[in-house]
Design an enzyme around this catalytic site. Structure first.
Site, PDB file in Angstrom:
ATOM      1  N   ILE A  28       0.818  -1.223   0.000  1.00 21.24           N
ATOM      2  CA  ILE A  28       0.000   0.000   0.000  1.00 21.24           C
ATOM      3  C   ILE A  28       0.849   1.270   0.000  1.00 21.24           C
ATOM      4  O   ILE A  28       0.313   2.374  -0.037  1.00 21.24           O
ATOM      5  CB  ILE A  28      -0.960   0.039   1.217  1.00 21.24           C
ATOM      6  CG1 ILE A  28      -0.182  -0.086   2.536  1.00 21.24           C
ATOM      7  CG2 ILE A  28      -2.018  -1.030   1.112  1.00 21.24           C
ATOM      8  CD1 ILE A  28      -1.062   0.047   3.774  1.00 21.24           C
ATOM      9  N   GLY A  29       2.181   1.143   0.017  1.00 19.55           N
ATOM     10  CA  GLY A  29       3.021   2.325  -0.012  1.00 19.55           C
ATOM     11  C   GLY A  29       4.492   1.982  -0.074  1.00 19.55           C
ATOM     12  O   GLY A  29       4.916   0.911   0.366  1.00 19.55           O
ATOM     13  N   GLY A  84       8.453   4.057   0.407  1.00 18.91           N
ATOM     14  CA  GLY A  84       9.170   5.277   0.762  1.00 18.91           C
ATOM     15  C   GLY A  84      10.647   5.012   0.866  1.00 18.91           C
ATOM     16  O   GLY A  84      11.133   3.906   0.576  1.00 18.91           O
ATOM     17  N   PHE A 113      12.321   4.626   3.418  1.00 17.12           N
ATOM     18  CA  PHE A 113      12.576   3.635   4.469  1.00 17.12           C
ATOM     19  C   PHE A 113      12.361   2.215   3.965  1.00 17.12           C
ATOM     20  O   PHE A 113      12.886   1.250   4.504  1.00 17.12           O
ATOM     21  CB  PHE A 113      11.630   3.874   5.642  1.00 17.12           C
ATOM     22  CG  PHE A 113      10.201   3.963   5.212  1.00 17.12           C
ATOM     23  CD1 PHE A 113       9.635   5.193   4.936  1.00 17.12           C
ATOM     24  CD2 PHE A 113       9.431   2.831   5.040  1.00 17.12           C
ATOM     25  CE1 PHE A 113       8.321   5.274   4.499  1.00 17.12           C
ATOM     26  CE2 PHE A 113       8.125   2.904   4.614  1.00 17.12           C
ATOM     27  CZ  PHE A 113       7.567   4.133   4.338  1.00 17.12           C
ATOM     28  N   GLY A 114      11.484   2.029   2.968  1.00 12.38           N
ATOM     29  CA  GLY A 114      11.131   0.698   2.512  1.00 12.38           C
ATOM     30  C   GLY A 114       9.680   0.642   2.073  1.00 12.38           C
ATOM     31  O   GLY A 114       9.149   1.628   1.548  1.00 12.38           O
ATOM     32  N   LYS A 115       9.021  -0.490   2.309  1.00  9.58           N
ATOM     33  CA  LYS A 115       7.658  -0.707   1.828  1.00  9.58           C
ATOM     34  C   LYS A 115       6.668  -0.834   2.992  1.00  9.58           C
ATOM     35  O   LYS A 115       7.047  -1.231   4.091  1.00  9.58           O
ATOM     36  CB  LYS A 115       7.604  -1.976   0.969  1.00  9.58           C
ATOM     37  CG  LYS A 115       8.451  -1.883  -0.297  1.00  9.58           C
ATOM     38  CD  LYS A 115       8.364  -3.164  -1.115  1.00  9.58           C
ATOM     39  CE  LYS A 115       9.179  -3.043  -2.411  1.00  9.58           C
ATOM     40  NZ  LYS A 115       9.091  -4.281  -3.219  1.00  9.58           N
ATOM     41  N   VAL A 116       5.414  -0.537   2.678  1.00 15.19           N
ATOM     42  CA  VAL A 116       4.334  -0.652   3.660  1.00 15.19           C
ATOM     43  C   VAL A 116       3.292  -1.612   3.107  1.00 15.19           C
ATOM     44  O   VAL A 116       2.843  -1.469   1.960  1.00 15.19           O
ATOM     45  CB  VAL A 116       3.683   0.716   3.952  1.00 15.19           C
ATOM     46  CG1 VAL A 116       2.613   0.563   5.026  1.00 15.19           C
ATOM     47  CG2 VAL A 116       4.719   1.738   4.391  1.00 15.19           C
ATOM     48  N   LYS A 160       5.187  -1.653   8.223  1.00 16.95           N
ATOM     49  CA  LYS A 160       6.273  -0.940   7.535  1.00 16.95           C
ATOM     50  C   LYS A 160       7.554  -1.752   7.687  1.00 16.95           C
ATOM     51  O   LYS A 160       8.023  -1.991   8.805  1.00 16.95           O
ATOM     52  CB  LYS A 160       6.440   0.449   8.137  1.00 16.95           C
ATOM     53  CG  LYS A 160       7.511   1.287   7.446  1.00 16.95           C
ATOM     54  CD  LYS A 160       7.701   2.632   8.135  1.00 16.95           C
ATOM     55  CE  LYS A 160       6.550   3.562   7.898  1.00 16.95           C
ATOM     56  NZ  LYS A 160       6.825   4.936   8.395  1.00 16.95           N
ATOM     57  N   ASP A 184       7.914  17.243   7.419  1.00 13.39           N
ATOM     58  CA  ASP A 184       7.533  16.671   6.132  1.00 13.39           C
ATOM     59  C   ASP A 184       6.010  16.636   6.008  1.00 13.39           C
ATOM     60  O   ASP A 184       5.408  15.605   5.694  1.00 13.39           O
ATOM     61  CB  ASP A 184       8.111  15.269   5.970  1.00 13.39           C
ATOM     62  CG  ASP A 184       8.137  14.811   4.508  1.00 13.39           C
ATOM     63  OD1 ASP A 184       8.004  15.679   3.618  1.00 13.39           O
ATOM     64  OD2 ASP A 184       8.271  13.607   4.269  1.00 13.39           O
TER      65      ASP A 184
END
Length: 838
Positions: free
Chosen positions: A525-526, A528, A530-533, A547, A643
């Site tokens: 679902i996302g 970034g 940092f990685g994936k969600v 996350k 942010d």
């Protein structure tokens, strides 16, 4: 010339003395239930059982005179309140030779009556056929007034009630009739009838948002709902020689008392017109309230007063002004708002009154629908007027309810009070039962916790969940705090105190793999830095967002550490909550509450989701503002998000907005500093230009970014769009050009289809403009932004209610017309066969 001025002044003084003397000599003051006369507040009050006075009391034998030795109040009228006239049947007072306009005041002070419960009293009052009150329960109304004051944070101990009416008498006899409700009784302590030498109201009056209308206000009869000495002390009746009026202080009715401060000037104040001398006494104009700290932009907010009123009536609002400081026109220009609508723009007291120290007043008419019971009066700066100062001023305020079809009575509010009091009793009972059950549950929980703790102590189970998880960064950042496996929630007080131990559920990697179906990309679902969600489902069926950090991303690992640190400290309804974590086999995973409606951006553009309504957009912005306000104020030094953007504002299944992604967040400056010096980070298009230039981060940097979010919400387009013409690429720059021209509505999301309140959009645009000020020091705080957004929502809600009421009336009217047409058609059909046969 000098002699002429002196002569004119003497004539004015003599005229005033004659008017005052005439008013006082023709006034009638009655001490009900008393056999003797009493001098109170410099006036002679005649006992209604004495032989004096130009009045008679009807049906007196069927009624009772009551008295009490003591009262627990400090009113100037206390001597009058020790006696009362009780009636179980109709009671009337008839006055002869009373002509013209009069103040009629009825005094009520409940005290223990022998064999009668004053709390059960209920009665009506009429004056020459004009219904003044119906089913009046005095103790309830006094309790209601005390309750309203207490809700405003004012310690109030009202023990009496004065009802004031303005009535025109155009017959030989003036009759006040008191009628008890069926099976009940009523009482009256004192009556005042004070003539008005001149008419108090003009023949025509300005309707809010419209033109002047002729209403014959003086002929209709009215009730004084509120009379305030704004910015000054209470004015006693003896200080108002033209009517013996009482003027309350205004602070208890202000939404934010700090929005205005008091000023005083008692030198050389005169009336702008000779006819104004009856309107208000000079002490009203000697004090005023002006806006606080107008030199600072974020302090330029409206002074606001809120009043409870009766639905379904028209109200005359009278505002009193006297310029006490400025000696030239255009030095103080402001706007007047009534019930969220502009009543007057470019209002200049000096110009309208004709100079400094000139007493002046202006009247407005505002109809209140049957669905609204509040009336807002607001004064705010008119920055577009070109005034030297952006300030506002008010000296006094009066609100009069106008009769409708021979009626001034309204009773629903007090029935509601009785209902709420009944609910309160039920609530008290349930609280008692609940407290008992809670005690049992509490003891059981304590016992279980003790057993649980002892068991784990014996097993010597401790686990360091974030044990030295080192990133591949050169500085070797670490995250190392102890988590208690299986523990849930806690850790953050509403006032922002920080826990020393992070709290959350410790998940095994096997549980995470099961929840995400081994990190199935279909559940992604996302993504970034940092990685994936992923969307997942844990054991109890709860949906969560998971996350998963990317160990190859140094930026991601650094942000992840920060996110853990921040989320360990934060708990708020409008911040995404962390449920737990996992740190097995070099994985670093956080588990959050699942936000069913995704990001705010996805509902604005770039998807086929249905568009948000204007109200939904306002509510989302308000929620996000509350979350940011908590970040800025909830901890000792505050937290700067750094942010703020629409992809970091998430919506749950009920479209409640929550701030997310705290990977770039920074602890705010110490109390003796204004900013934090740090490298520039954030998202292009949302970055505070001052922060970008100086590398000085402050809470106002978040405010700037939030201003961009507000424009994104209005326009429903990306903040940076290189495919557009050059002057439209940057949303903030492009939208601000239109906002400064007061034309923001021309670039609004077309999917809103004009289903929004123009005044609400105007307020929304103004606060967005303030957020985007070049200098951080003149931007508002998030608390002030929140206040304006809530006000914009109130404007929209009021607009919706008004439109619904008008639509309902229109539908009813069209329905009646349709019925009439059907009837005519039926008649035509019925006659046709006969005509044919003929």
């Amino acid at each position: 010339m000098g002699k002429f001025l002196i002569l004119s002044l003497l004539l004015m003084i003599i005229s005033g003395c004659v008017q005052t003397g005439e008013s006082n000599s023709n006034s009638i003051f009655i001490d009900c239930g008393s056999t003797s006369n009493e001098t109170v507040d410099g006036r002679k009050w005649i006992g209604d059982l004495s032989s004096e006075g130009n009045f008679s009391v009807g049906n007196l034998g069927a009624n009772i005179n009551a008295s009490t030795a003591t009262l627990n109040g400090d009113s100037v009228f206390e001597p009058l309140y020790k006696t009362a006239r009780l009636f179980t049947n109709s009671l009337n007072y008839t006055f002869k030779g009373v002509w013209g306009n009069h103040f009629v005041r009825l005094h009520f002070c409940p005290f223990p009556f022998e064999n009668l419960n004053v709390n059960e009293s209920s009665f009506s009052v009429s004056a020459n056929g004009l219904r003044l009150v119906s089913e009046l329960n005095v103790p309830n109304e006094i309790a209601y007034k005390n309750l309203e004051f207490q809700r405003s944070g004012i310690n109030s101990s009202w023990f009496s009630l004065i009802k004031e009416f303005i009535i025109v008498v155009n017959s030989e006899a003036f009759v006040l009739e008191f009628s008890p409700s069926g099976g009940s009784f009523g009482f009256i302590n004192a009556i005042e009838i004070v003539p008005l030498v001149d008419e108090l109201f003009a023949g025509s009056i300005n309707k809010v948002g419209g033109n002047a209308v002729s209403l014959n206000v003086s002929e209709r009869g009215s009730e004084t709902m509120y009379r305030l000495n704004v910015g000054g002390p209470e004015i006693k009746p003896a200080q108002d020689s033209n009517g013996w009026r009482m003027w309350e202080v205004d602070s208890s009715y202000m939404i934010t008392a700090d929005a205005g401060f008091e000023i005083h000037n008692s030198s050389n104040i005169t009336y702008a017109s000779m006819n104004d001398s009856i309107v208000a006494p000079l002490p009203v104009y000697e004090t005023a309230r002006t806006m606080s700290e107008t030199e600072v932009l974020e302090k330029r907010f409206n002074m606001s007063w809120k009043f409870e009123v009766h639905p379904g009536f028209e109200y005359l609002i009278r505002l009193h002004f006297c310029e006490l400081l400025y000696e030239k026109a255009r030095q103080r220009v402001f706007k007047i708002y009534i019930n969220n609508r502009t009543a007057f723009e470019n209002f200049d007291v000096f110009d309208r009154a004709g100079g400094i120290n000139k007493a002046y007043h202006v009247d407005f008419l505002e109809p209140i629908s049957s669905k609204i019971n509040t009336l807002w009066i607001q004064l705010g700066p008119d920055t577009a007027a070109g005034a030297a100062g952006t300030d506002a001023l008010l000296n006094g305020l009066e609100i009069f309810k106008l009769s409708q079809n021979g009626n001034l009575a309204y009773i629903d509010r007090f029935n509601a009070l009785e209902e709420s009091m009944g609910n309160s009793k039920s609530l008290t009972l349930w609280i008692g039962v609940g407290a008992g059950l809670a005690s049992v549950v509490f003891l059981a929980v304590i016992t279980i916790l003790i057993i649980y703790f002892c068991r784990f102590r014996r097993e010597d189970f401790t686990k360091k969940s974030c044990s030295r998880w080192r990133a591949g960064s050169s500085r070797g950042a670490t995250v190392s705090n102890t988590y208690a496996r299986g523990s849930l929630g806690g850790g953050q007080s509403v006032f922002g105190s920080m826990p020393t131990i992070r709290v959350g559920k410790w998940f095994t990697l096997a549980e995470i793999l099961a929840a995400t179906d081994k990190f199935d990309e279909a559940l992604l679902i996302g993504v970034g830095g940092f990685g994936k969600v992923y969307r997942g489902e844990i054991d109890d069926g709860t949906l969560v967002a998971i996350k998963r950090a990317n160990p190859q991303s140094q930026q991601g690992l650094t942000e992840f550490e920060t996110e853990i640190e921040m989320l360990s400290k934060l708990r708020h309804r409008h911040l995404v909550s962390m449920i737990g974590f996992c740190d097995e086999q070099k994985e670093m995973i956080l588990v959050y509450e699942y936000m069913g409606n995704g990001t705010l951006r996805s509902h604005l553009f770039g998807s086929d989701l249905p568009p948000l309504t204007w109200k939904q957009r306002l509510e989302v912005c308000i929620g996000a503002a509350r979350g940011l306000h908590y970040l800025h104020t909830g901890a000792e030094r505050g937290i700067i998000h750094r942010d703020v953007k629409t992809t970091n504002i998430l919506l749950d299944e009920n479209f409640v907005a929550k701030m997310s992604d705290f990977g770039l967040s920074k602890t705010g400056p110490a109390l003796d500093h204004t900013h934090v010096s740090t490298a520039v980070k954030g998202s292009f298009g949302y970055l505070d230009p001052e922060y970008f230039r100086r590398q000085q981060l402050s809470e106002k940097s978040d405010v700037y970014s939030f201003g961009v979010v507000l424009l994104e919400v209005v326009c429903a387009r990306a903040v940076i769009n290189p495919t557009l013409p050059k002057d439209q690429i940057n949303l903030a720059e492009w939208a601000m050009k239109w906002q400064r021209k007061k034309l923001l509505h021309t670039i609004i999301d077309p999917r809103l289809n004009d289903k929004y309140c123009p005044e609400s959009l105007k307020t929304f645009g103004e606060i967005a403009e303030k957020c985007l000020a070049d200098e951080g020091k003149i931007r508002p705080t998030m608390g002030e932004v929140l206040w304006h957004l809530e006000y914009a929502l109130q404007l929209h809600d009021a607009w919706i209610r008004t439109n619904e009421a008008e639509s309902s009336c229109r539908v009813e009217s069209e329905g009646a017309q349709a019925d009439e047409q059907i009837g005519e058609s039926s008649n035509l059909k019925a006659s046709t066969p006969t005509d044919h046969l003929c």
